[in-house]
Scaffold this active site. Structure first.
Site, PDB file in Angstrom:
ATOM      1  N   ASP A 168      41.319  50.028  43.009  1.00  0.00           N
ATOM      2  CA  ASP A 168      40.524  49.650  44.175  1.00  0.00           C
ATOM      3  C   ASP A 168      41.434  49.536  45.392  1.00  0.00           C
ATOM      4  O   ASP A 168      42.456  50.214  45.471  1.00  0.00           O
ATOM      5  CB  ASP A 168      39.795  48.327  43.879  1.00  0.00           C
ATOM      6  CG  ASP A 168      38.401  48.291  44.480  1.00  0.00           C
ATOM      7  OD1 ASP A 168      38.317  48.243  45.715  1.00  0.00           O
ATOM      8  OD2 ASP A 168      37.415  48.320  43.725  1.00  0.00           O
ATOM      9  N   PRO A 213      44.478  31.637  45.369  1.00  0.00           N
ATOM     10  CA  PRO A 213      44.657  30.558  44.381  1.00  0.00           C
ATOM     11  C   PRO A 213      43.788  30.693  43.149  1.00  0.00           C
ATOM     12  O   PRO A 213      44.115  30.107  42.107  1.00  0.00           O
ATOM     13  CB  PRO A 213      44.300  29.295  45.181  1.00  0.00           C
ATOM     14  CG  PRO A 213      43.499  29.778  46.346  1.00  0.00           C
ATOM     15  CD  PRO A 213      44.026  31.132  46.680  1.00  0.00           C
ATOM     16  N   ASP A 214      42.693  31.469  43.244  1.00  0.00           N
ATOM     17  CA  ASP A 214      41.839  31.646  42.077  1.00  0.00           C
ATOM     18  C   ASP A 214      42.214  32.880  41.259  1.00  0.00           C
ATOM     19  O   ASP A 214      41.581  33.170  40.245  1.00  0.00           O
ATOM     20  CB  ASP A 214      40.370  31.771  42.516  1.00  0.00           C
ATOM     21  CG  ASP A 214      39.463  30.838  41.729  1.00  0.00           C
ATOM     22  OD1 ASP A 214      39.970  30.111  40.862  1.00  0.00           O
ATOM     23  OD2 ASP A 214      38.249  30.841  42.000  1.00  0.00           O
ATOM     24  N   ASP A 251      54.501  51.819  46.978  1.00  0.00           N
ATOM     25  CA  ASP A 251      55.471  50.749  46.737  1.00  0.00           C
ATOM     26  C   ASP A 251      54.948  49.818  45.658  1.00  0.00           C
ATOM     27  O   ASP A 251      53.895  50.049  45.069  1.00  0.00           O
ATOM     28  CB  ASP A 251      55.765  49.981  48.030  1.00  0.00           C
ATOM     29  CG  ASP A 251      54.517  49.424  48.692  1.00  0.00           C
ATOM     30  OD1 ASP A 251      53.668  48.831  47.981  1.00  0.00           O
ATOM     31  OD2 ASP A 251      54.357  49.567  49.927  1.00  0.00           O
ATOM     32  N   HIS A 279      37.508  44.458  49.177  1.00  0.00           N
ATOM     33  CA  HIS A 279      36.673  44.902  48.066  1.00  0.00           C
ATOM     34  C   HIS A 279      37.384  44.740  46.725  1.00  0.00           C
ATOM     35  O   HIS A 279      36.799  44.288  45.733  1.00  0.00           O
ATOM     36  CB  HIS A 279      36.284  46.364  48.286  1.00  0.00           C
ATOM     37  CG  HIS A 279      35.356  46.920  47.262  1.00  0.00           C
ATOM     38  ND1 HIS A 279      35.805  47.594  46.147  1.00  0.00           N
ATOM     39  CD2 HIS A 279      34.012  46.913  47.170  1.00  0.00           C
ATOM     40  CE1 HIS A 279      34.776  47.985  45.421  1.00  0.00           C
ATOM     41  NE2 HIS A 279      33.678  47.586  46.025  1.00  0.00           N
ATOM     42  N   ILE A 310      35.711  29.892  41.615  1.00  0.00           N
ATOM     43  CA  ILE A 310      34.841  30.507  40.620  1.00  0.00           C
ATOM     44  C   ILE A 310      35.589  30.736  39.315  1.00  0.00           C
ATOM     45  O   ILE A 310      36.790  30.469  39.215  1.00  0.00           O
ATOM     46  CB  ILE A 310      34.288  31.847  41.138  1.00  0.00           C
ATOM     47  CG1 ILE A 310      35.451  32.839  41.335  1.00  0.00           C
ATOM     48  CG2 ILE A 310      33.507  31.660  42.429  1.00  0.00           C
ATOM     49  CD1 ILE A 310      35.003  34.261  41.570  1.00  0.00           C
ATOM     50  N   VAL A 370      33.614  56.318  28.927  1.00  0.00           N
ATOM     51  CA  VAL A 370      33.195  55.884  30.264  1.00  0.00           C
ATOM     52  C   VAL A 370      31.816  55.247  30.182  1.00  0.00           C
ATOM     53  O   VAL A 370      30.892  55.815  29.591  1.00  0.00           O
ATOM     54  CB  VAL A 370      33.173  57.062  31.247  1.00  0.00           C
ATOM     55  CG1 VAL A 370      32.686  56.616  32.629  1.00  0.00           C
ATOM     56  CG2 VAL A 370      34.561  57.689  31.356  1.00  0.00           C
ATOM     57  N   SER A 419      29.063  48.208  42.500  1.00  0.00           N
ATOM     58  CA  SER A 419      30.480  47.828  42.491  1.00  0.00           C
ATOM     59  C   SER A 419      30.673  46.455  41.878  1.00  0.00           C
ATOM     60  O   SER A 419      31.686  46.183  41.238  1.00  0.00           O
ATOM     61  CB  SER A 419      31.030  47.805  43.922  1.00  0.00           C
ATOM     62  OG  SER A 419      31.391  49.074  44.356  1.00  0.00           O
TER      63      SER A 419
END
Length: 870
Positions: free
Chosen positions: A165, A173-174, A223, A232, A250, A345, A392
C-alpha cells in the site's frame, strides 16, 4: 493491455457517496469503468522474457539494443526487466517492438494508477465490524464475531500480514508494537545482513521512486523507510492487526500478528495517491520472499495484469494467501487482481452495518466472500483515527481472519486457508448471488468449526458445452483423484485434482442438473451444473483470413455500421437480412449499440457473432489500413478487422465469414497479442456457444480457424381449432411461450399445463403462469377457428421423463409413429395407463392388458396423460 489504471480500491469520494446515498443494492444501474488510457512513467518499459535466464543467454542485451535503452534494471521477478528509454521515446511503441521478438513473452509500459481517498467523519462508526451491538443504526450481530474468536486465537507473530500500500505510520502508538521486524537484519549497520538483497530493511521496504510527489513525500529512491504520507496504508494495516489491550484506540482483527509494511504507493503533488505497477509487483515478491503468510492488496482495475499475476503466482508458490479488494463500482465486471484465476487469491466484497451488500461493492460469483467495508474506524498517520468506506477496508478484515486461521493451523496452505474462510462464512439472504458463498466472513467459525466432509463452493464457469473444461472450487476434496458425475450419471474426465480444486471436461451425453463429486474415500459433494445445448457443431482447423474486400469506413473508436446481407442468414433458428458491424470485433444482428465491455454474460445477452470481442479501435496507430472490410461472394460474406487494442495499441487481424447455409467461420491472422477477448456466437437470451479456449486469451496470433455448423432442426406443430393435446418434438432453442407462439399468438386462446398436481395456465398477453415450454411435457392448447401453425427450432433430444405418483402430462421425441409400449420404455416410473386425445376422442393403453386398449402408437408432437402408480 495488461496493466492499467491500477487505482487502489479506496473509499473514493464517489464510492463513499454511493455508500451513503443508496442503502440497498442497485443492480440495475451497473457502473461502467471509465474508458481512458492509463498514465505511465515516461520512457519506461517492462519486458518478460520467455526464458527466465534471458540475461545470461544474451537476450536482455539484444532487447536493450532494439529499444536503444539507456539503462536496464533486472526486476525481482525472474525473467522480468525494466528498460529506460531515451527522452521522448513512446513506451507503448517500445513495448510493441519488444513484444515482436519471439524471445519475449510480453511487454508493457510501467503504468501509473491513481489513489482517490476521502475519509468520512472521524467519530462515525467506530469498530462495529468486530462487535456490532446496533451502534450507528446497525443490526446487532452483523459482525465477524471477532470478540468471540479472540477466546480461541488472537494471532501469532509468525502469521505475518504484508500490506502492499502507501506505507505505514511506523510511530503510530496503536501500530508500533505490531510492526514486523526482520529477524536477520541488524539496524543501521549499512549491510544486507541476511542477504535478501535489501540493506537495513528492519521493518519492510519502500519501493517508490517517482517524480511529481507531494511536498514532504519520500520519492527520491527505494529505501528502508516504508513510512506512509498518504494515510490509506496505515488505515488498512490497522484494520488487519492494530495492537490491543494497550489502552489506545482500536484493536486489529489479528492483533497478535505482525504487519509487514511494503510501500508501493505515494502522494502526488495534487494530493492524490499514485502507484506504479513495477513497484506493486516488486512489493509482492519482497513480501513473499521475507515470510509473509498473508498479503493484502486493496487496489485493482478491470484489466488483468501480467506482471501482477506473475508476482502473485510467485507469492502463492511460497505459501502466501492474497486478500484483494473486489472494487467499488457497484458492478459485476471482473476486477483484477481480485478476479485472478490464481486459487490463492481471495476476492473480497463489502457489507454494511445491516449485513447487506454495500451499495458501492462489486459483486458476482467471481467474488469469493464479503466483509465489513462501510464507515470503518481505523488508524491514521499522526496518531490519529478516521473512518473510511470501500472494499479496501473489507479486504484487511479477511487478511486478519486468514492470519488468525494460520496462527491456529500453521500447517495449512493458502488454498486451504481460503477454503476455510469461505466455508465458515455466515450465509445471508442479502448476499445471495452477490458472491460465491453468499456469505460474510465469521472469524469464530473459521477457527472453531471442523470441516471434514467435501464441499463445493462453485463451478467456474457455471455452464459449458460437451468437451468444455470446468473447474470446481471446494474444500476437503482430498488429495487423491476421485470421480465427477453429471446427469444422467455420466462420468466426466478429470484433468486435475487437489484438496480445493478439481478440473474436469464436460462429457458427451451430459445434461444440466446436480453434479456429484465423489472423493477417493467415498465422500460426496454436489453443485448445480448447466450443460449447454450444442445447437452448433464446432470444429477447429488450420485456416487464415482471406482477402479483406472493401473498407466500410469504420475508422475510430466504438463505431457501428449497419450492413445489408446478400442473403437471408439463418442464425439460431431465425433469418437475418441486416447486420450491425462494430469496430470492437463483433457482428450484432439486432442491436446497433456499440460496447467495449466484453464478457461471457454480455455475449449470452446479445444476438451476436464475435470472433474477437475486445476494446478495439481503428485509428491507424498500430498498422496501416486500419478499418473493417467486407467481401461478398456467391455463398458467403466475410468481415475483416484490421485494428488495434485500445489500451495496448497492439495490432489485431481477424475475420468472420457467414455462409448462406448458416455456417460461420472465424479466422485469425498475425498480431492478436496483448488481448483480453471474449469469443463465440449467441442467439440472445442466454442461448450461446462460448469459445472457452479463446476467453481472455493473451494471444490468438495465427490461431486455428473455428467453424460453427448448425445442428438444430426445424419442425412445425399444426394445431386445430379448439383443444389440442400436444408436446414439442424438439428441445426448443427458445422455449419461451411468447417466442414459440410468435406471430401465431393471436390465434391461441390459452395454454394449460399440469405440473406437480396443479394446473397452470397462460393466456398470451394476459396471464403468464407458464413462461417456458418444458421438454418432455404435454400441454393443452386451445386455438381459435383458424387453428395455428407453429414453426419450431430445436434439437431432437430425447427428454428425461420422470413421473410423479398420479397423473402426468408428458410428450415424447419421436422420428415418426412409434408403438406406445416402445415409447414408454424410456419413462421413469410405473405407468399404469396412458391416454391420448385423437380427433376429439380418447384412446387408452393399459400395460397390464395391452389388448384391451385402442391406443397403439405414439405420434410426434402429441401429448399424453400418463398415470403412475408411484
Amino acid at each position: 493491455m495488461d496493466l492499467r489504471r491500477f487505482g487502489l480500491a479506496l473509499s473514493a469520494a464517489l464510492w463513499a457517496l454511493a455508500a451513503l446515498c443508496s442503502a440497498a443494492p442497485a443492480l440495475s444501474a451497473e457502473a461502467a469503468p471509465e474508458k481512458t488510457l492509463p498514465a505511465m512513467v515516461p520512457g519506461e518499459v517492462v519486458v518478460r522474457f520467455a526464458d527466465k535466464t534471458a540475461s545470461r543467454a544474451g537476450v536482455l542485451g539484444k532487447t536493450a539494443r532494439a529499444l536503444a535503452a539507456r539503462e536496464t534494471t533486472a526486476l525481482s521477478l525472474s525473467g522480468c526487466a525494466l528498460f529506460r528509454l531515451e527522452a521522448g521515446e513512446d513506451p507503448r511503441q517500445a513495448a510493441r517492438t519488444a513484444a515482436a521478438d519471439p524471445d519475449v513473452l510480453w511487454a508493457e509500459p510501467n503504468y501509473i494508477y491513481t489513489l482517490r481517498a476521502v475519509p468520512d467523519d472521524p467519530d462515525f462508526g467506530r469498530q462495529w465490524p468486530l462487535e456490532n451491538t446496533g451502534q450507528s443504526g446497525g443490526a446487532p450481530g452483523a459482525d465477524i464475531s471477532a470478540v468471540a474468536a479472540w477466546d480461541v486465537e488472537t494471532g501469532s507473530p509468525d502469521a505475518v500480514i504484508a500490506i502492499i500500500d502507501t506505507g505505514l505510520d511506523l510511530g503510530h502508538p496503536d501500530m508500533a508494537a505490531n510492526i514486523w521486524r526482520n529477524p536477520g537484519e541488524i539496524a543501521g549497520n549499512g549491510l544486507d545482513d541476511e542477504g535478501n538483497g535489501y540493506m537495513d530493511d528492519l521493518h519492510g521496504w519502500d519501493f517508490v521512486e517517482a517524480t511529481g510527489c507531494a511536498s514532504g513525500e519520500d520519492c527520491a529512491a527505494p529505501d528502508n523507510d516504508p513510512s506512509d504520507f498518504h494515510g490509506h496504508g496505515t488505515h488498512v494495516a490497522s484494520i488487519a492487526a492494530a495492537a490491543a489491550n494497550n489502552g489506545l484506540g482500536i484493536a486489529g482483527v489479528a492483533y497478535g500478528s505482525r504487519v509487514m509494511p511494503v510501500r508501493a504507493g505515494y502522494k502526488s503533488a495534487s494530493g492524490s495517491g499514485l502507484i506504479e505497477s513495477v513497484d506493486a509487483a516488486s512489493a509482492i515478491v519482497y513480501a513473499a520472499e521475507n515470510g509473509a503468510r498473508v498479503i493484502n492488496l486493496s487496489f485493482g482495475d478491470y484489466e488483468k495484469s501480467n506482471l501482477i499475476e506473475e508476482a502473485m503466482a510467485f507469492a502463492a508458490a511460497r505459501g502466501a494467501l492474497v486478500a484483494a479488494a473486489a472494487g467499488n463500482d457497484n458492478s459485476s465486471s471482473l476486477m483484477y487482481p481480485a478476479a485472478s484465476g490464481n486459487m490463492a487469491v481471495m476476492a473480497v466484497g463489502a457489507t454494511d452495518q445491516l449485513d447487506r451488500r454495500a451499495a458501492f461493492s462489486n459483486y458476482g460469483d467471481w467474488v469469493d466472500v464479503s466483509a465489513p467495508g462501510v464507515t470503518i474506524y481505523a488508524a491514521w498517520p499522526g496518531a490519529g483515527y478516521r473512518t473510511m468506506s470501500g472494499t479496501s477496508m473489507a479486504a484487511p478484515h479477511v487478511a486478519g481472519t486468514a492470519a488468525l486461521v494460520l496462527s491456529r493451523f500453521p500447517e495449512l496452505g493458502p488454498e486451504e486457508v481460503k477454503s476455510r474462510v469461505m466455508r465458515s462464512a455466515d450465509t445471508l439472504d442479502s448476499l445471495s448471488g452477490m458472491n460465491a458463498t453468499s456469505g460474510r466472513i465469521n472469524a469464530l467459525s473459521a477457527l472453531s468449526s471442523q470441516y471434514t466432509s467435501p464441499f463445493i463452493f462453485y463451478l467456474k464457469p457455471g455452464a459449458g458445452h460437451a468437451g468444455d473444461t470446468l473447474r470446481v472450487l471446494g474444500d476437503q476434496l482430498g488429495t487423491s483423484p476421485g470421480s465427477v458425475f453429471l446427469p444422467p450419471g455420466v462420468q466426466a474426465q478429470v484433468l486435475s485434482w487437489s484438496a480445493t480444486s478439481v478440473v474436469f471436461s464436460v462429457p458427451a451425453g451430459a445434461q444440466s442438473g446436480a453434479l456429484t463429486l465423489v472423493t477417493a474415500d467415498g465422500g460426496a459433494a454436489h453443485a448445480t451444473a448447466t450443460v449447454l445445448e450444442d445447437h452448433y457443431e464446432r470444429l477447429e482447423a488450420q485456416g487464415a483470413p482471406g482477402a479483406p474486400g472493401a473498407a466500410l469506413g469504420l475508422k475510430g473508436d466504438d463505431l457501428v455500421k449497419t450492413r445489408a446481407l446478400p442473403f437471408p442468414f439463418p442464425f439460431f433458428g431465425r433469418d437475418y437480412t441486416l447486420v450491425h458491424v462494430c469496430t470492437n470485433g463483433y457482428l450484432d444482428f439486432t442491436s446497433s449499440q456499440a460496447s467495449f465491455k466484453n464478457s461471457v454474460s454480455a455475449l449470452a445477452a446479445r444476438v451476436i457473432c464475435a470472433p474477437l470481442w475486445d476494446d478495439l479501435v481503428t485509428t491507424g496507430n498500430a498498422q496501416a489500413g486500419e478499418d473493417v472490410y467486407v467481401l461478398e461472394e456467391t455463398d458467403n460474406v466475410s468481415f475483416t478487422w484490421v485494428a488495434e487494442r485500445y489500451e495496448t495499441k497492439t495490432p489485431v487481424n481477424f475475420q468472420a465469414a457467414l455462409f448462406s447455409d448458416g455456417r460461420i467461420e472465424f479466422r485469425y491472422g498475425s498480431g492478436n497479442t496483448g488481448l483480453s477477448p471474449t469469443a463465440g456466437i449467441s442467439g440472445g437470451g442466454g442461448v450461446s456457444y462460448h469459445l472457452s479456449t479463446h476467453d481472455e486469451a493473451a494471444s490468438l496470433a495465427n490461431a486455428d480457424a473455428v467453424w460453427f455448423t448448425p445442428l438444430a432442426n426445424t419442425a412445425e406443430l399444426c394445431l386445430q381449432a379448439g383443444w389440442n393435446l400436444v408436446s414439442f418434438p424438439l428441445a426448443l432453442v427458445r422455449p419461451g411461450v411468447q417466442d414459440t407462439l410468435g406471430e401465431q399468438a393471436g390465434q391461441v386462446r390459452s395454454v394449460w399445463a399440469y405440473q406437480d398436481g396443479q394446473w397452470k395456465t397462460c393466456a398470451p398477453g394476459v396471464l403468464d403462469d407458464i413462461v417456458n415450454f418444458g421438454h418432455g411435457r404435454g400441454y393443452w392448447i386451445r386455438c381459435g377457428a383458424d387453428g395455428a401453425r407453429l414453426p419450431l427450432y430445436g434439437v431432437p433430444r430425447a427428454p428425461e421423463i420422470v413421473l410423479s405418483p398420479g397423473w402426468n402430462l408428458a410428450g415424447f421425441v419421436l422420428d415418426g409413429p412409434t408403438p406406445i409400449a416402445e415409447a414408454l420404455e424410456g419413462v421413469e416410473g410405473n405407468v399404469t395407463s396412458a391416454w391420448g386425445w385423437n380427433g376429439g376422442a380418447w384412446e387408452v393403453y393399459l400395460p397390464s392388458a395391452p389388448e384391451a386398449g385402442d391406443l397403439t402408437q405414439a405420434a410426434p408432437g402429441r401429448g399424453y396423460w400418463l398415470e403412475s402408480g408411484g
